[in-house]
Design a protein around this motif. Structure first.
Motif, PDB file in Angstrom:
ATOM      1  N   GLU A  23       0.761  -1.202   0.040  1.00 24.26           N
ATOM      2  CA  GLU A  23      -0.107   0.099  -0.022  1.00 24.26           C
ATOM      3  C   GLU A  23       0.908   1.359  -0.053  1.00 24.26           C
ATOM      4  N   ASP A  24       2.100   1.370   0.623  1.00 26.51           N
ATOM      5  CA  ASP A  24       2.801   2.534   0.695  1.00 26.51           C
ATOM      6  C   ASP A  24       3.429   2.737  -0.635  1.00 26.51           C
ATOM      7  N   GLU A  25       3.909   1.627  -1.270  1.00 28.15           N
ATOM      8  CA  GLU A  25       4.506   1.765  -2.757  1.00 28.15           C
ATOM      9  C   GLU A  25       3.427   2.368  -3.691  1.00 28.15           C
ATOM     10  N   ILE A  26       2.172   1.890  -3.480  1.00 32.74           N
ATOM     11  CA  ILE A  26       1.029   2.644  -4.491  1.00 32.74           C
ATOM     12  C   ILE A  26       0.693   3.710  -4.198  1.00 32.74           C
ATOM     13  N   LYS A  27       0.762   3.922  -2.769  1.00 34.09           N
ATOM     14  CA  LYS A  27       0.346   5.648  -2.467  1.00 34.09           C
ATOM     15  C   LYS A  27       1.378   6.703  -2.996  1.00 34.09           C
ATOM     16  N   GLN A  28       2.753   6.068  -2.926  1.00 31.04           N
ATOM     17  CA  GLN A  28       3.534   6.912  -3.326  1.00 31.04           C
ATOM     18  C   GLN A  28       3.617   7.236  -4.912  1.00 31.04           C
ATOM     19  N   LEU A  29       3.466   6.182  -5.547  1.00 29.69           N
ATOM     20  CA  LEU A  29       3.448   6.029  -7.307  1.00 29.69           C
ATOM     21  C   LEU A  29       2.090   7.035  -7.649  1.00 29.69           C
ATOM     22  N   VAL A  30       0.931   6.817  -6.869  1.00 31.34           N
ATOM     23  CA  VAL A  30      -0.214   7.601  -7.305  1.00 31.34           C
ATOM     24  C   VAL A  30      -0.145   9.164  -6.925  1.00 31.34           C
ATOM     25  N   MET A  31       0.380   9.341  -5.713  1.00 30.19           N
ATOM     26  CA  MET A  31       0.534  10.610  -5.352  1.00 30.19           C
ATOM     27  C   MET A  31       1.715  11.489  -6.314  1.00 30.19           C
ATOM     28  N   ALA A  32       2.671  10.790  -6.578  1.00 37.37           N
ATOM     29  CA  ALA A  32       3.660  11.364  -7.603  1.00 37.37           C
ATOM     30  C   ALA A  32       3.194  11.662  -8.865  1.00 37.37           C
ATOM     31  N   ALA A  46      -5.040  13.331   2.519  1.00 40.86           N
ATOM     32  CA  ALA A  46      -5.496  13.076   3.578  1.00 40.86           C
ATOM     33  C   ALA A  46      -5.660  11.653   4.060  1.00 40.86           C
ATOM     34  N   GLU A  47      -6.199  10.965   3.328  1.00 40.13           N
ATOM     35  CA  GLU A  47      -6.584   9.518   3.398  1.00 40.13           C
ATOM     36  C   GLU A  47      -6.172   8.752   2.110  1.00 40.13           C
ATOM     37  N   PHE A  48      -6.057   7.541   2.190  1.00 41.92           N
ATOM     38  CA  PHE A  48      -5.523   6.515   1.270  1.00 41.92           C
ATOM     39  C   PHE A  48      -6.004   5.101   1.434  1.00 41.92           C
ATOM     40  N   SER A  49      -6.577   4.693   0.496  1.00 42.75           N
ATOM     41  CA  SER A  49      -6.855   3.172   0.891  1.00 42.75           C
ATOM     42  C   SER A  49      -7.094   2.447  -0.683  1.00 42.75           C
ATOM     43  N   VAL A  50      -6.280   1.164  -0.480  1.00 41.22           N
ATOM     44  CA  VAL A  50      -6.441   0.221  -1.615  1.00 41.22           C
ATOM     45  C   VAL A  50      -7.692  -0.567  -1.447  1.00 41.22           C
ATOM     46  N   LEU A  51      -8.490  -0.235  -2.560  1.00 38.82           N
ATOM     47  CA  LEU A  51      -9.770  -0.967  -2.522  1.00 38.82           C
ATOM     48  C   LEU A  51      -9.717  -2.344  -3.205  1.00 38.82           C
ATOM     49  N   ASP A  52      -8.901  -2.588  -4.178  1.00 44.91           N
ATOM     50  CA  ASP A  52      -8.967  -4.091  -4.826  1.00 44.91           C
ATOM     51  C   ASP A  52      -7.577  -3.924  -5.437  1.00 44.91           C
ATOM     52  N   LYS A  53      -6.938  -5.325  -5.321  1.00 43.02           N
ATOM     53  CA  LYS A  53      -5.561  -5.333  -6.083  1.00 43.02           C
ATOM     54  C   LYS A  53      -5.673  -6.943  -6.751  1.00 43.02           C
ATOM     55  N   ILE A  63      -5.023  -2.100  -9.951  1.00 41.72           N
ATOM     56  CA  ILE A  63      -5.484  -1.456  -8.505  1.00 41.72           C
ATOM     57  C   ILE A  63      -6.470  -0.543  -8.341  1.00 41.72           C
ATOM     58  N   GLU A  64      -7.551  -0.762  -7.671  1.00 47.38           N
ATOM     59  CA  GLU A  64      -8.372   0.305  -7.444  1.00 47.38           C
ATOM     60  C   GLU A  64      -8.040   0.930  -6.041  1.00 47.38           C
ATOM     61  N   VAL A  65      -7.924   2.453  -6.106  1.00 45.83           N
ATOM     62  CA  VAL A  65      -7.683   2.947  -4.979  1.00 45.83           C
ATOM     63  C   VAL A  65      -8.574   4.307  -4.645  1.00 45.83           C
ATOM     64  N   ARG A  66      -8.793   4.645  -3.585  1.00 40.46           N
ATOM     65  CA  ARG A  66      -9.428   5.777  -3.320  1.00 40.46           C
ATOM     66  C   ARG A  66      -8.754   6.782  -2.240  1.00 40.46           C
ATOM     67  N   TYR A  67      -8.542   7.808  -2.504  1.00 39.81           N
ATOM     68  CA  TYR A  67      -7.893   8.908  -1.887  1.00 39.81           C
ATOM     69  C   TYR A  67      -8.625  10.232  -1.503  1.00 39.81           C
ATOM     70  N   THR A  68      -8.109  10.842  -0.704  1.00 39.53           N
ATOM     71  CA  THR A  68      -8.836  12.249  -0.184  1.00 39.53           C
ATOM     72  C   THR A  68      -7.654  13.278  -0.425  1.00 39.53           C
ATOM     73  N   LEU A  69      -7.828  14.343  -1.276  1.00 34.75           N
ATOM     74  CA  LEU A  69      -6.879  15.227  -1.354  1.00 34.75           C
ATOM     75  C   LEU A  69      -7.324  16.442  -0.572  1.00 34.75           C
ATOM     76  N   ARG A  70      -6.286  17.239   0.277  1.00 37.12           N
ATOM     77  CA  ARG A  70      -6.630  18.194   1.016  1.00 37.12           C
ATOM     78  C   ARG A  70      -5.481  19.478   0.267  1.00 37.12           C
ATOM     79  N   PHE A  71      -6.456  20.491  -0.157  1.00 32.20           N
ATOM     80  CA  PHE A  71      -5.993  21.467  -1.107  1.00 32.20           C
ATOM     81  C   PHE A  71      -5.039  22.405  -0.207  1.00 32.20           C
ATOM     82  N   VAL A  72      -3.780  22.928  -0.524  1.00 30.07           N
ATOM     83  CA  VAL A  72      -3.048  23.588   0.461  1.00 30.07           C
ATOM     84  C   VAL A  72      -3.102  25.097  -0.293  1.00 30.07           C
ATOM     85  N   LYS A  73      -3.625  25.394  -1.183  1.00 27.06           N
ATOM     86  CA  LYS A  73      -3.648  26.575  -1.734  1.00 27.06           C
ATOM     87  C   LYS A  73      -5.139  26.910  -2.454  1.00 27.06           C
TER      88      LYS A  73
END
Length: 142
Positions: A23-32, A46-53, A63-73
């Motif tokens: 999950e950490d590798e997936i999160k890093q690649l998706v956010m990059a 803000a949140e990240f989860s793997v729904l299906d792999k 891989i199906e993922v769900r994430y929440t983005l928090r805007f900084v600007k």
């Protein structure tokens, strides 16, 4: 008995190695990918989860993922920064505004601290350098 324990341990180790990306590798690649898509850091996860792999073939995972983005600007603040950096070249201002138009159509006019939840499907392939984002080969029209 000792051989049975050794075989069981070896089997568990091999199963763990073939379980695909973590999950950490997936999160890093998706956010990059999201940061590269917009050319700047506009949001933090803000949140990240793997729904299906699911493994599609050796070394290729869907891989199906769900994430929440928090805007900084704020959107307006980003628009102002973009307008200040406009360079009038052969492509014109429209070409340079594509990123902002993409942001606006995808997220609307957001404010600092706002969150948006998204679900998406990504493809990861195992390479000699580790896991990488990939796209499946599209069928060619014949």
């Amino acid at each position: 008995m000792r051989r049975g324990c050794l075989a069981l341990l070896l089997g568990l180790l091999l199963w763990g190695c073939s379980s695909g990306p973590g999950e950490d590798e997936i999160k890093q690649l998706v956010m990059a990918r999201l940061q590269a898509e917009f050319g700047q850091s506009i949001a933090t996860p803000a949140e990240f989860s793997v729904l299906d792999k699911s493994q599609q073939q050796e070394g290729l995972y869907r891989i199906e993922v769900r994430y929440t983005l928090r805007f900084v600007k704020d959107f307006d603040e980003l628009q102002g920064e973009r307008d200040a950096d406009v360079v009038y070249d052969g492509n014109g201002k429209f070409h340079q505004d594509l990123t902002m138009m993409t942001l606006q159509s995808r997220y609307g006019e957001f404010h600092m601290g706002d969150t948006r939840q998204e679900e998406t499907t990504v493809w990861l392939v195992k390479t000699e350098q580790g896991w990488r984002l990939a796209q499946p080969v599209a069928a060619k029209a014949g």
